[in-house]
Design a protein around this motif. Structure first.
Motif, PDB file in Angstrom:
ATOM      1  N   THR A 400      47.712  39.679  41.075  1.00 25.34           N
ATOM      2  CA  THR A 400      49.059  39.214  40.761  1.00 25.34           C
ATOM      3  C   THR A 400      49.616  38.405  41.931  1.00 25.34           C
ATOM      4  O   THR A 400      49.204  38.575  43.092  1.00 25.34           O
ATOM      5  CB  THR A 400      49.982  40.406  40.497  1.00 25.34           C
ATOM      6  OG1 THR A 400      50.031  41.226  41.669  1.00 25.34           O
ATOM      7  CG2 THR A 400      49.482  41.231  39.327  1.00 25.34           C
ATOM      8  N   LEU A 401      50.580  37.543  41.620  1.00 25.92           N
ATOM      9  CA  LEU A 401      51.244  36.791  42.672  1.00 25.92           C
ATOM     10  C   LEU A 401      52.216  37.665  43.446  1.00 25.92           C
ATOM     11  O   LEU A 401      52.464  37.438  44.634  1.00 25.92           O
ATOM     12  CB  LEU A 401      51.993  35.586  42.082  1.00 25.92           C
ATOM     13  CG  LEU A 401      51.142  34.412  41.594  1.00 25.92           C
ATOM     14  CD1 LEU A 401      52.034  33.349  40.951  1.00 25.92           C
ATOM     15  CD2 LEU A 401      50.349  33.800  42.740  1.00 25.92           C
ATOM     16  N   LEU A 427      44.091  33.705  43.376  1.00 29.02           N
ATOM     17  CA  LEU A 427      42.634  33.781  43.456  1.00 29.02           C
ATOM     18  C   LEU A 427      42.232  33.894  44.921  1.00 29.02           C
ATOM     19  O   LEU A 427      42.806  33.259  45.796  1.00 29.02           O
ATOM     20  CB  LEU A 427      41.992  32.531  42.848  1.00 29.02           C
ATOM     21  CG  LEU A 427      42.274  32.253  41.362  1.00 29.02           C
ATOM     22  CD1 LEU A 427      41.501  31.032  40.898  1.00 29.02           C
ATOM     23  CD2 LEU A 427      41.925  33.471  40.506  1.00 29.02           C
ATOM     24  N   ARG A 428      41.222  34.717  45.153  1.00 27.53           N
ATOM     25  CA  ARG A 428      40.749  34.919  46.519  1.00 27.53           C
ATOM     26  C   ARG A 428      39.243  35.087  46.502  1.00 27.53           C
ATOM     27  O   ARG A 428      38.714  35.851  45.687  1.00 27.53           O
ATOM     28  CB  ARG A 428      41.423  36.149  47.128  1.00 27.53           C
ATOM     29  CG  ARG A 428      41.186  36.318  48.609  1.00 27.53           C
ATOM     30  CD  ARG A 428      42.110  37.361  49.208  1.00 27.53           C
ATOM     31  NE  ARG A 428      41.707  38.720  48.848  1.00 27.53           N
ATOM     32  CZ  ARG A 428      41.876  39.771  49.659  1.00 27.53           C
ATOM     33  NH1 ARG A 428      42.460  39.632  50.830  1.00 27.53           N
ATOM     34  NH2 ARG A 428      41.507  40.969  49.255  1.00 27.53           N
ATOM     35  N   GLN A 429      38.574  34.360  47.395  1.00 28.75           N
ATOM     36  CA  GLN A 429      37.124  34.488  47.484  1.00 28.75           C
ATOM     37  C   GLN A 429      36.773  35.422  48.641  1.00 28.75           C
ATOM     38  O   GLN A 429      37.270  35.272  49.764  1.00 28.75           O
ATOM     39  CB  GLN A 429      36.462  33.127  47.693  1.00 28.75           C
ATOM     40  CG  GLN A 429      34.939  33.186  47.599  1.00 28.75           C
ATOM     41  CD  GLN A 429      34.318  31.797  47.532  1.00 28.75           C
ATOM     42  OE1 GLN A 429      34.848  30.845  48.080  1.00 28.75           O
ATOM     43  NE2 GLN A 429      33.201  31.684  46.841  1.00 28.75           N
ATOM     44  N   ARG A 430      35.917  36.382  48.354  1.00 28.83           N
ATOM     45  CA  ARG A 430      35.552  37.364  49.359  1.00 28.83           C
ATOM     46  C   ARG A 430      34.653  36.729  50.430  1.00 28.83           C
ATOM     47  O   ARG A 430      34.024  35.705  50.205  1.00 28.83           O
ATOM     48  CB  ARG A 430      34.825  38.536  48.697  1.00 28.83           C
ATOM     49  CG  ARG A 430      35.615  39.226  47.593  1.00 28.83           C
ATOM     50  CD  ARG A 430      34.839  40.372  46.980  1.00 28.83           C
ATOM     51  NE  ARG A 430      35.546  40.956  45.835  1.00 28.83           N
ATOM     52  CZ  ARG A 430      35.363  40.566  44.571  1.00 28.83           C
ATOM     53  NH1 ARG A 430      34.455  39.620  44.294  1.00 28.83           N
ATOM     54  NH2 ARG A 430      36.045  41.130  43.604  1.00 28.83           N
ATOM     55  N   PRO A 431      34.577  37.353  51.607  1.00 30.21           N
ATOM     56  CA  PRO A 431      33.666  36.853  52.639  1.00 30.21           C
ATOM     57  C   PRO A 431      32.228  36.847  52.129  1.00 30.21           C
ATOM     58  O   PRO A 431      31.840  37.672  51.304  1.00 30.21           O
ATOM     59  CB  PRO A 431      33.840  37.852  53.783  1.00 30.21           C
ATOM     60  CG  PRO A 431      35.197  38.454  53.558  1.00 30.21           C
ATOM     61  CD  PRO A 431      35.360  38.502  52.066  1.00 30.21           C
ATOM     62  N   GLY A 432      31.461  35.906  52.648  1.00 26.99           N
ATOM     63  CA  GLY A 432      30.068  35.814  52.235  1.00 26.99           C
ATOM     64  C   GLY A 432      29.544  34.400  52.378  1.00 26.99           C
ATOM     65  O   GLY A 432      30.257  33.478  52.799  1.00 26.99           O
TER      66      GLY A 432
END
Length: 586
Positions: A400-401, A427-432
């Motif tokens: 959620t925002l 949206l969030r991209q995980r480490p990797g």
């Protein structure tokens, strides 16, 4: 008796009036009468012409009780000639001599030094006190204008010449500068002390003199259009190419015939490297375009970059990082020595990386990438509509925002009904390995949300032109840069970095913050003495040149650099940065 008294009184009044009328005005009185009391720019009539006067001049004369600075009440002082000599050096700094009324000053000096010839048998008359006062004001105002230009205030607001320039300019106290110059009788030294003393500025100024000398002997020839030229090519275009390279110093001689031999091949490669082109030794369309840029345009390009140097703070920091956006490179400077250099990727032309300074204060290791809303709506949403498992494949999460963020199962979202213009999720991209920020992010808090970072697209560093990001700066050697800024005693290095859990971020503070200057140079001189030119990828040179070629009003108005020249701020309300911040990706 009464009539006699009245007659005598009137006679005395008339005599007093004649005596008063005959009393000559002094230069000090004239200056007081015409200058005192103004707090905004105003116009004076000086020598029959209009003169635009700035508030700094009023402050200067007020502090000296309006006494002349350049004359002794009878004739000009030697310091007036010092100012004339300093003005004649303006072209050496890439400044336009037409911006300063040298002819007008010369005329005024001549008239003051050579008044009308006295009658036979009488002594030469003193200079007209009004003429002396007018000359004094003219010299003071010209000094202030020239000082403001040397000190980085030729353009009222750099944003007007470059909307993406946000570096603070040098702080100037012009009345004090003029007072110091007059009191010490060191006019030229005081003026030129306002200039950048940085070796890069000095070398670029020397390059300007060199290219002007080339222009004085005819410059370089134009190479006719035609097919590519490479090893083994032959003909008159090869001869023209040889002459062109020799003129700029990329070949030892213009003689050698019309064969494209190995020496010419190496000369072409050197030229291409100095112009940011692929150094393959082939003269194709792009190389031909660079070769045929007129010498006069290269001179203007150097002048424009000298102007940008004057906009900068005079102290960049004993240790600092400088990013040249137009040159796609980064250098680390420690005690005036370059200790590290690397390539960078910068913002696309429609998402330009701004010019500004900030402090690198901490790092984020194994960073998450928080997707900006504009990228989520314009770039990722179309992919989600085509492939609902897009987020899973790219190791991304949706939440959620509202804060605190609540993670949402993307399978429960109907992406066909989501608006791109008002994207309602975070949206969030995980480490990797797939994370576009790579392993380390270099944080320099600023209102543009621009930072330096590693990247998963390392192949882009092999490109000649590297404009692929959304405004942030991708660095070629992130681990080396990390180890340098953290210092040798940090627990974090390339070895310990490998032990990190891929799903955890780590915030690491620096032992000491480091100034970072993100700038825009299209001309500079490298450490080998070779002048480097780059394309104006964002069109910033064109905008700045427009301020240089605008019709000059120096014949009627001088001294309009800024209403508040005593501050180091740009003195303007810059355009909203929300668009820039929202677009930052990498």
């Amino acid at each position: 008796m009464r009539c006699l008294k009245i007659f005598l009184l009137l006679a005395l009044m008339a005599l007093a009036g004649r005596l008063f009328a005959a009393a000559p005005i002094t230069p000090q009185q004239w200056i007081r009468d015409h200058v005192a009391g103004y707090e905004e720019p105003f116009t004076l009539t000086v020598g029959g012409k209009m003169l635009r006067v700035c508030p700094a001049l009023v402050a200067f004369y007020r502090d000296r009780d309006y006494s002349p600075a350049w004359t002794d009440g009878h004739a000009p002082l030697p310091r007036a000639n010092q100012l004339v000599q300093a003005l004649k050096a303006a072209p050496h700094e890439g400044l336009d001599p037409a911006d300063y009324p040298l002819d007008r000053i010369d005329t005024s000096l001549t008239e003051v030094l050579h008044p009308k010839v006295a009658a036979p048998g009488t002594s030469a008359p003193d200079a007209d006190p009004v003429a002396l006062a007018e000359l004094d004001v003219l010299l003071s105002q010209t000094f202030l204008r020239y000082a403001s230009h040397l000190g980085g205030w030729r353009v009222d607001q750099p944003n007007s010449a470059d909307p993406d320039w946000f570096v603070k300019r040098p702080v100037l106290d012009l009345p004090v500068t003029l007072a110091t110059a007059v009191a010490s009788d060191r006019i030229e030294e005081t003026l030129f002390a306002l200039l950048p003393q940085h070796p890069d500025y000095v070398r670029l100024k020397e390059a300007l003199a060199h290219y002007r000398a080339l222009a004085a002997v005819g410059g370089w020839p134009r190479i006719p259009e035609g097919p590519k030229l490479r090893l083994g090519s032959r003909g008159p275009r090869v001869s023209a190419l040889r002459a062109r390279l020799a003129a700029e110093g990329f070949l030892a001689t213009a003689h050698g015939g019309d064969l494209f031999d190995e020496s010419l091949h190496q000369g072409v490669r050197t030229f291409l490297r100095a112009h940011g082109e692929e150094p393959d030794g082939v003269v194709g369309a792009s190389a031909l375009e660079a070769l045929n840029i007129p010498l006069e345009a290269r001179i203007r390009q150097i002048e424009i970059n000298l102007e940008r140097w004057r906009w900068l703070p005079r102290d960049l920091g004993k240790r600092h990082i400088m990013v040249n956006v137009a040159g796609y490179d980064l250098e680390v400077v420690d005690n005036a020595r370059k200790v590290m250099t690397m390539r960078v990727v910068v913002g696309k032309p429609y998402l330009r990386t701004p010019a500004f300074s900030a402090e690198l204060s901490y790092l984020v290791l194994n960073p998450y990438w928080n997707v900006p809303p504009t990228i989520a709506g314009k770039e990722i949403l179309p992919e989600l509509r085509k492939s609902p498992d897009y987020l899973t494949r790219h190791n991304m999460e949706v939440s959620t925002l509202s804060v605190p963020h609540q993670e949402i199962n993307p399978a429960g979202i109907d992406w066909s009904h989501v608006s791109a213009a008002n994207f309602p999720y975070r949206l969030r991209q995980r480490p990797g390995q797939k994370n576009p920020l790579g392993t380390v992010k270099f944080m320099l808090p600023n209102r543009f949300n621009v930072y330096l970072h590693d990247t998963s697209q390392r192949n882009l560093f092999a490109r000649t032109e590297r404009v692929f990001s959304h405004g942030c700066i991708r660095v070629e050697k992130p681990i080396e840069l990390m180890e340098y800024v953290l210092g040798p005693h940090s627990r974090w290095n390339r070895t310990t970095l490998k032990t990190l859990n891929d799903q955890n971020e780590h915030i690491v503070g620096l032992p000491q913050s480091i100034p970072v200057h993100i700038l825009y140079w299209t001309a500079w001189v490298d450490e080998d003495g070779r002048v480097q030119f780059r394309k104006d990828i964002y069109g910033r040179d064109k905008l700045l040149e427009a301020t240089r070629v605008a019709p000059s009003n120096s014949s009627t108005s001088i001294g309009t650099w800024a209403d508040h020249p005593n501050t180091g701020e740009n003195g303007h309300n810059p355009p909203p940065v929300a668009r820039l911040v929202a677009a930052r990706k990498m």
